[in-house]
Design a protein around this motif. Structure first.
Motif, PDB file in Angstrom:
ATOM      1  N   UNK A   1      31.700  31.803  59.213  1.00  0.00           N
ATOM      2  CA  UNK A   1      30.631  32.398  58.428  1.00  0.00           C
ATOM      3  C   UNK A   1      30.967  33.761  57.844  1.00  0.00           C
ATOM      4  N   UNK A   2      32.063  34.384  58.320  1.00  0.00           N
ATOM      5  CA  UNK A   2      32.427  35.707  57.788  1.00  0.00           C
ATOM      6  C   UNK A   2      33.865  35.749  57.262  1.00  0.00           C
ATOM      7  N   UNK A   3      34.541  34.607  57.277  1.00  0.00           N
ATOM      8  CA  UNK A   3      35.934  34.549  56.814  1.00  0.00           C
ATOM      9  C   UNK A   3      36.027  34.574  55.297  1.00  0.00           C
ATOM     10  N   UNK A   4      36.889  35.410  54.729  1.00  0.00           N
ATOM     11  CA  UNK A   4      37.165  35.318  53.291  1.00  0.00           C
ATOM     12  C   UNK A   4      37.816  33.964  52.978  1.00  0.00           C
ATOM     13  N   UNK A   5      37.584  33.463  51.789  1.00  0.00           N
ATOM     14  CA  UNK A   5      38.115  32.152  51.398  1.00  0.00           C
ATOM     15  C   UNK A   5      39.566  32.280  50.960  1.00  0.00           C
ATOM     16  N   UNK A   6      40.452  32.525  51.932  1.00  0.00           N
ATOM     17  CA  UNK A   6      41.872  32.668  51.623  1.00  0.00           C
ATOM     18  C   UNK A   6      42.704  32.169  52.796  1.00  0.00           C
ATOM     19  N   UNK A   7      43.562  31.180  52.516  1.00  0.00           N
ATOM     20  CA  UNK A   7      44.428  30.656  53.566  1.00  0.00           C
ATOM     21  C   UNK A   7      45.392  31.729  54.057  1.00  0.00           C
ATOM     22  N   UNK A   8      45.849  32.595  53.172  1.00  0.00           N
ATOM     23  CA  UNK A   8      46.757  33.663  53.565  1.00  0.00           C
ATOM     24  C   UNK A   8      46.129  34.612  54.567  1.00  0.00           C
ATOM     25  N   UNK A   9      44.835  34.845  54.422  1.00  0.00           N
ATOM     26  CA  UNK A   9      44.107  35.721  55.350  1.00  0.00           C
ATOM     27  C   UNK A   9      44.153  35.147  56.762  1.00  0.00           C
TER      28      UNK A   9
ATOM     29  N   UNK B   1      45.077  46.513  66.179  1.00  0.00           N
ATOM     30  CA  UNK B   1      43.871  46.866  65.423  1.00  0.00           C
ATOM     31  C   UNK B   1      44.220  47.381  64.026  1.00  0.00           C
ATOM     32  N   UNK B   2      45.243  48.223  63.935  1.00  0.00           N
ATOM     33  CA  UNK B   2      45.648  48.756  62.625  1.00  0.00           C
ATOM     34  C   UNK B   2      46.123  47.630  61.710  1.00  0.00           C
ATOM     35  N   UNK B   3      46.887  46.688  62.276  1.00  0.00           N
ATOM     36  CA  UNK B   3      47.350  45.556  61.464  1.00  0.00           C
ATOM     37  C   UNK B   3      46.170  44.710  60.994  1.00  0.00           C
ATOM     38  N   UNK B   4      45.232  44.441  61.889  1.00  0.00           N
ATOM     39  CA  UNK B   4      44.055  43.644  61.542  1.00  0.00           C
ATOM     40  C   UNK B   4      43.257  44.336  60.439  1.00  0.00           C
ATOM     41  N   UNK B   5      43.043  45.634  60.584  1.00  0.00           N
ATOM     42  CA  UNK B   5      42.278  46.369  59.563  1.00  0.00           C
ATOM     43  C   UNK B   5      43.011  46.367  58.217  1.00  0.00           C
ATOM     44  N   UNK B   6      44.340  46.457  58.252  1.00  0.00           N
ATOM     45  CA  UNK B   6      45.123  46.399  57.010  1.00  0.00           C
ATOM     46  C   UNK B   6      45.002  45.027  56.353  1.00  0.00           C
ATOM     47  N   UNK B   7      44.996  43.971  57.151  1.00  0.00           N
ATOM     48  CA  UNK B   7      44.852  42.609  56.616  1.00  0.00           C
ATOM     49  C   UNK B   7      43.485  42.450  55.968  1.00  0.00           C
ATOM     50  N   UNK B   8      42.451  42.932  56.654  1.00  0.00           N
ATOM     51  CA  UNK B   8      41.100  42.837  56.092  1.00  0.00           C
ATOM     52  C   UNK B   8      41.019  43.613  54.782  1.00  0.00           C
ATOM     53  N   UNK B   9      41.598  44.821  54.742  1.00  0.00           N
ATOM     54  CA  UNK B   9      41.582  45.614  53.519  1.00  0.00           C
ATOM     55  C   UNK B   9      42.343  44.910  52.394  1.00  0.00           C
ATOM     56  N   UNK B  10      43.471  44.285  52.727  1.00  0.00           N
ATOM     57  CA  UNK B  10      44.295  43.584  51.726  1.00  0.00           C
ATOM     58  C   UNK B  10      43.538  42.419  51.098  1.00  0.00           C
ATOM     59  N   UNK B  11      42.800  41.671  51.936  1.00  0.00           N
ATOM     60  CA  UNK B  11      42.135  40.472  51.444  1.00  0.00           C
ATOM     61  C   UNK B  11      40.679  40.722  51.057  1.00  0.00           C
ATOM     62  N   UNK B  12      40.240  41.984  51.153  1.00  0.00           N
ATOM     63  CA  UNK B  12      38.884  42.324  50.716  1.00  0.00           C
ATOM     64  C   UNK B  12      37.790  41.765  51.570  1.00  0.00           C
ATOM     65  N   UNK B  13      38.054  41.641  52.909  1.00  0.00           N
ATOM     66  CA  UNK B  13      37.038  41.095  53.802  1.00  0.00           C
ATOM     67  C   UNK B  13      35.935  42.065  54.129  1.00  0.00           C
TER      68      UNK B  13
END
Length: 194
Positions: free
Chosen positions: A142-150, A182-194
């Motif tokens: 319900x909160x996942x961005x629609x991106x397989x790469x994410x 945590x830093x990696x996760x936050x960077x991934x979210x920022x990259x994919x616009x989550x």
């Protein structure tokens, strides 16, 4: 012919002995013994060495039992729900995986060291990886961005392999490893616009 009571009593003792043997195995591994001997397991469990070999026909059976014990111990942690935004849920999952991976570190190292010789351990490893991914997807439904790469980036970042590398190869404390993840996760979210 043996009475049913005698047979049931023997069966109950075997089940109790099996549980003590598996607990002893887990405890020895958690205490730092990478490959506990049958003698050490028997001594810790309070049973004879022959009982260990009688109840576990081979080492593979013992390793499988070890996996079952770890699954039981970790089930309550896996079952806890997460709430909030995508980032809030991910922060909770990183903290939870720290607990799980710290508890799994030694038993998993033991299992992984024997994986090449054991089809059942290879299957257990594949199940573990698949289960971690399924749990991740379930908790983020319900909160996942629609991106397989994410999903792929998150699955890797939150994997046991990444945790083990940070802790063992890079010699980070659990706190520092958690902060890196945590830093990696936050960077991934920022990259994919989550």
């Amino acid at each position: 012919m043996e009475s049913p009571e005698k047979t049931d009593g023997r069966r109950a003792r075997a089940v109790a002995s099996r549980a003590r043997i598996l607990k002893a195995m887990v405890d020895l591994i958690e205490d730092g013994e990478i490959q506990p001997s049958a003698e050490a397991v028997a001594l810790r469990a309070g049973v004879g060495v022959r009982t260990v070999f009688r109840l576990f026909n081979d080492v593979d059976g013992l390793r499988q039992g070890l996996q079952e014990v770890m699954d039981e111990r970790l089930a309550p942690i896996y079952a806890e729900p997460v709430h909030g935004t995508l980032l809030e849920r991910l922060d909770q999952l990183v903290a939870r995986r720290r607990i799980v991976f710290e508890k799994l570190a030694r038993p998993k190292a033991f299992a992984d060291a024997h994986r090449a010789q054991s089809p059942s351990l290879t299957a257990a490893h594949q199940t573990f990886v698949r289960r971690q991914r399924e749990l991740l997807l379930g908790h983020l439904q319900g909160v996942l961005p629609a991106s397989a790469g994410f999903v792929e980036a998150l699955d890797l970042t939150l994997s046991f392999d990444v945790w083990r590398r940070l802790r063992e190869d890079q010699h980070l404390s659990a706190d520092d490893a958690q902060n890196v993840v945590l830093r990696m996760v936050h960077a991934i979210v920022a990259e994919f616009g989550g």
